[in-house]
Design a protein around this motif. Structure first.
Motif, PDB file in Angstrom:
ATOM      1  N   VAL A  23      46.678  42.348  41.086  1.00 53.29           N
ATOM      2  CA  VAL A  23      45.755  42.872  40.950  1.00 53.29           C
ATOM      3  C   VAL A  23      45.630  43.890  40.006  1.00 53.29           C
ATOM      4  CG1 VAL A  23      44.901  42.146  43.249  1.00 53.29           C
ATOM      5  CG2 VAL A  23      46.187  44.401  43.040  1.00 53.29           C
TER       6      VAL A  23
ATOM      7  N   ASP B  71      49.939  38.430  49.876  1.00 47.10           N
ATOM      8  CA  ASP B  71      48.938  38.656  49.410  1.00 47.10           C
ATOM      9  C   ASP B  71      48.902  40.250  48.982  1.00 47.10           C
ATOM     10  OD1 ASP B  71      47.991  39.824  51.561  1.00 47.10           O
ATOM     11  OD2 ASP B  71      45.908  39.323  50.840  1.00 47.10           O
TER      12      ASP B  71
ATOM     13  N   ASP C 120      49.619  37.596  44.670  1.00 46.40           N
ATOM     14  CA  ASP C 120      48.255  37.872  43.940  1.00 46.40           C
ATOM     15  C   ASP C 120      48.328  39.260  43.000  1.00 46.40           C
ATOM     16  OD1 ASP C 120      46.911  35.641  44.728  1.00 46.40           O
ATOM     17  OD2 ASP C 120      46.264  36.670  46.719  1.00 46.40           O
TER      18      ASP C 120
ATOM     19  N   THR D 259      42.898  33.738  38.068  1.00 49.33           N
ATOM     20  CA  THR D 259      41.698  33.841  38.840  1.00 49.33           C
ATOM     21  C   THR D 259      40.514  33.498  38.184  1.00 49.33           C
ATOM     22  OG1 THR D 259      42.950  35.727  40.183  1.00 49.33           O
ATOM     23  CG2 THR D 259      40.760  35.211  40.657  1.00 49.33           C
TER      24      THR D 259
ATOM     25  N   TYR E 279      41.434  39.872  44.784  1.00 51.18           N
ATOM     26  CA  TYR E 279      41.621  38.425  44.291  1.00 51.18           C
ATOM     27  C   TYR E 279      40.235  37.932  44.430  1.00 51.18           C
ATOM     28  CZ  TYR E 279      42.581  33.388  44.093  1.00 51.18           C
ATOM     29  OH  TYR E 279      42.595  32.217  43.983  1.00 51.18           O
TER      30      TYR E 279
END
Length: 349
Positions: A275, A245, A273, A292, A73
């Motif tokens: 990814v 996270d 988060d 982001t 992140y």
């Protein structure tokens, strides 16, 4: 190495004219500007940024202190910051705090000593006297992702509360009732906010969040592994682990697989988060995605506004739920519907 005098001689203009061209001054004619730029290219001239900063009291450099460069992140956030800064004529120096307050303050102090024009920080905790002193001294500063409460600095962040509500509604709809969370550090605003949002979302459905289902992590994979091992050792383990996270989610996945269990057959997994590798795990991980790139760009624009005398503003952007397969979601029509037999299922037979 070519000097500014060499460029002036090559272009047939004065040194002052070369300086005006390099500083994009509007008083230079188009013809003179073209000759200077051609000479700069031919000679490979590079302006002395340090000398220019002494004359203008600006370095055209921003500092960025991120919490953990190994966290995808923050890596993506740093990239978007660097790209936006470059587009606006600024360079960026990055410091990695590694989730350590003392290392964060070391980087902040070093960057300020190097006379950066402004500072972007994702604070590792809320108690840094150095950060408070810098803000009070008028240092152009913007907090990104996290912030320090009570410090009068613009904040650029995402709001994940609605996405957490969407996640809990999604899990409830799938029939899950025992939901646990791997929380981030209570010293960070994001660590506290995500637990509060989770608890509030569960309350809508009358689902309790017992202390045994709250594991204290530190936004690192090892803590996700440790907390999940504790969850799996309970007499009544949770049906879902929500990691606050992506790195803690990775640790949770390691702990689950180390037990010979499968996601989602034995226990479901979701993460805050999103990814890029989450869609490629087996199964793909359901996650809350933050905007982001937009956060990084907005943070740079706010900081540059402050540096250049405009009034910056705080920015809050919404996060969103990305539904995949790690919580027991139905398989796509093109995939086999049969579930694999797992150790926990065999023990129930």
């Amino acid at each position: 190495m070519a000097s500014i005098k060499d460029v002036a001689a090559q272009a047939g203009v004065s040194v002052a004219t070369v300086s005006r061209v390099l500083n994009d001054h509007p008083s230079v004619s188009a013809q003179a500007r073209a000759r200077v730029l051609a000479a700069v290219g031919a000679l490979g001239y590079r302006p002395n940024a340090v000398a220019r900063s002494l004359r203008t009291d600006q370095t055209r450099t921003l500092g960025l202190v991120i919490s953990d460069v190994l966290n995808p992140y923050f890596t993506e956030l740093a990239r978007s910051v660097e790209e936006e800064a470059r587009a606006l004529g600024y360079s960026v120096i990055i410091g990695n705090a590694d989730e350590r307050p003392e290392l964060q303050d070391h980087h902040v102090r070093t960057l300020l000593d190097r006379r950066i024009d402004g500072l972007l920080v994702s604070p590792t905790d809320g108690g840094s006297p150095l950060m408070l002193d810098a803000a009070r001294a008028g240092t152009p500063m913007v907090f990104v992702d996290r912030w320090i409460e009570g410090v009068d600095v613009p904040v650029v962040r995402s709001d994940g509360r609605a996405a957490v509500r969407d996640l809990v509604a999604h899990l409830h709809g799938l029939g899950h009732r025992r939901l646990a969370i791997i929380a981030g550090p209570a010293a960070t605003t994001t660590g506290r906010e995500r637990v509060e949002a989770f608890r509030e979302a569960l309350a809508v459905y009358g689902i309790p969040l017992p202390d045994a289902y709250i594991g204290q992590g530190d936004f690192q994979a090892d803590s996700g592994r440790r907390v999940t091992e504790g969850f799996l050792g309970l007499a009544e383990p949770p049906e879902v682990v929500f990691a606050a996270d992506n790195l803690m989610a990775l640790g949770a996945l390691d702990a689950i697989r180390a037990r010979g269990l499968r996601v989602p057959d034995d226990i479901a997994l979701a993460a805050f988060d999103d990814v890029r590798w989450f869609p490629h795990t087996d199964p793909p991980v359901t996650a809350i995605a933050q905007p982001t790139g937009a956060l990084g760009r907005a943070a740079v624009r706010a900081l540059v506004d402050r540096i250049e005398g405009r009034t910056p503003r705080s920015v809050t952007l919404p996060a969103r739920l990305v539904v995949r397969r790690s919580c027991g979601e139905p398989a796509p029509a093109q995939e086999p519907a049969a579930r694999r037999n797992s150790p926990m299922q065999r023990s129930k037979a």
